[in-house]
Design an enzyme around this catalytic site. Structure first.
Site, PDB file in Angstrom:
ATOM      1  N   TYR A  23     -14.262 -61.064   9.105  1.00  0.00           N
ATOM      2  CA  TYR A  23     -15.380 -60.141   8.930  1.00  0.00           C
ATOM      3  C   TYR A  23     -15.669 -59.931   7.443  1.00  0.00           C
ATOM      4  CZ  TYR A  23     -17.899 -55.704   8.729  1.00  0.00           C
ATOM      5  OH  TYR A  23     -18.817 -54.723   8.445  1.00  0.00           O
ATOM      6  N   GLU A  24     -14.615 -59.872   6.633  1.00  0.00           N
ATOM      7  CA  GLU A  24     -14.781 -59.643   5.202  1.00  0.00           C
ATOM      8  C   GLU A  24     -15.051 -60.932   4.427  1.00  0.00           C
ATOM      9  OE1 GLU A  24     -11.371 -57.357   3.917  1.00  0.00           O
ATOM     10  OE2 GLU A  24     -12.216 -55.520   4.772  1.00  0.00           O
ATOM     11  N   TYR A  86      -8.858 -51.291  11.111  1.00  0.00           N
ATOM     12  CA  TYR A  86      -9.686 -52.239  11.856  1.00  0.00           C
ATOM     13  C   TYR A  86      -9.768 -51.816  13.315  1.00  0.00           C
ATOM     14  CZ  TYR A  86     -11.390 -56.632  13.825  1.00  0.00           C
ATOM     15  OH  TYR A  86     -12.132 -57.588  14.488  1.00  0.00           O
ATOM     16  N   VAL A  87     -10.978 -51.839  13.824  1.00  0.00           N
ATOM     17  CA  VAL A  87     -11.225 -51.653  15.254  1.00  0.00           C
ATOM     18  C   VAL A  87     -12.052 -52.843  15.704  1.00  0.00           C
ATOM     19  CG1 VAL A  87     -12.312 -50.204  17.007  1.00  0.00           C
ATOM     20  CG2 VAL A  87     -11.132 -49.128  15.074  1.00  0.00           C
ATOM     21  N   GLY A  93     -17.342 -47.425  17.624  1.00  0.00           N
ATOM     22  CA  GLY A  93     -18.209 -46.343  18.070  1.00  0.00           C
ATOM     23  C   GLY A  93     -17.567 -45.457  19.124  1.00  0.00           C
ATOM     24  N   GLY A  95     -14.671 -43.804  18.661  1.00  0.00           N
ATOM     25  CA  GLY A  95     -13.811 -42.805  18.043  1.00  0.00           C
ATOM     26  C   GLY A  95     -12.434 -43.297  17.654  1.00  0.00           C
ATOM     27  N   TYR A 131     -16.990 -43.492   6.526  1.00  0.00           N
ATOM     28  CA  TYR A 131     -16.049 -42.747   5.688  1.00  0.00           C
ATOM     29  C   TYR A 131     -16.701 -41.504   5.094  1.00  0.00           C
ATOM     30  CZ  TYR A 131     -13.250 -47.021   5.986  1.00  0.00           C
ATOM     31  OH  TYR A 131     -12.532 -48.096   6.436  1.00  0.00           O
TER      32      TYR A 131
END
Length: 163
Positions: A23-24, A86-87, A93, A95, A131
């Site tokens: 992802y990064e 990381y999720v 979304g 939580g 954040y």
């Protein structure tokens, strides 16, 4: 549900580290092995800690937070540095990221740590907005510096054959 990671979680943590690196846009830089993570988290002298976000129904891993202690000479106490949060994309979304950060904040409060810090890529606007929604603020007056690879070796190598 948030819980402390166990040795059985290490392969899944490793997989999610690689997902995060992809992802990064830095997958080639994610060279840590499962064994290295296992040693860092659960070896004789653990240097890092992890918490898992897991599905309430089946316990499947949804995300993780990997962190270690830092120390503030100005405040005279430890803090937590969050290395990775990381999720998995299909579970964002719900939580889980907030729950992981809440657990780390709880640990800080319980132990008298006065800082919970992390870095975020400047282009990662969804994370930055998340954040900020929690009350976190960027430390714009500081710039992170890093030595790796050849520069680290060159600086750390003995110059006269001694240590």
């Amino acid at each position: 549900m948030i819980r402390s990671a166990t040795p059985d979680d290490v392969p899944e943590i490793h997989a999610m580290v690689r997902e995060l690196a992809e992802y990064e846009k830095a997958l080639p830089e994610a060279r840590a092995t499962v064994d290295q993570l296992r040693e860092a988290l659960f070896g004789e002298r653990p240097a890092a800690f992890a918490h898992m976000a897991v599905d309430d129904e089946d316990g499947s891993p949804l995300g993780f937070a990997l962190w270690f202690l830092n120390f503030s000479t100005w405040r005279g106490v430890h803090g937590i540095y969050l290395e990775d949060l990381y999720v998995r994309p299909d579970r964002r979304g719900g939580g889980h990221g907030k729950a992981l950060l809440t657990e780390l904040a709880r640990i800080c409060v319980e132990r008298g740590y006065e800082r919970l810090e992390w870095s975020v890529l400047n282009w990662n606007e969804p994370s930055i907005a998340f954040y900020r929604s929690l009350g976190a603020r960027p430390q714009d007056e500081w710039t992170v510096y890093r030595l790796t690879d050849e520069a680290l070796t060159n600086l750390g190598a003995p110059k006269d054959g001694s240590r």
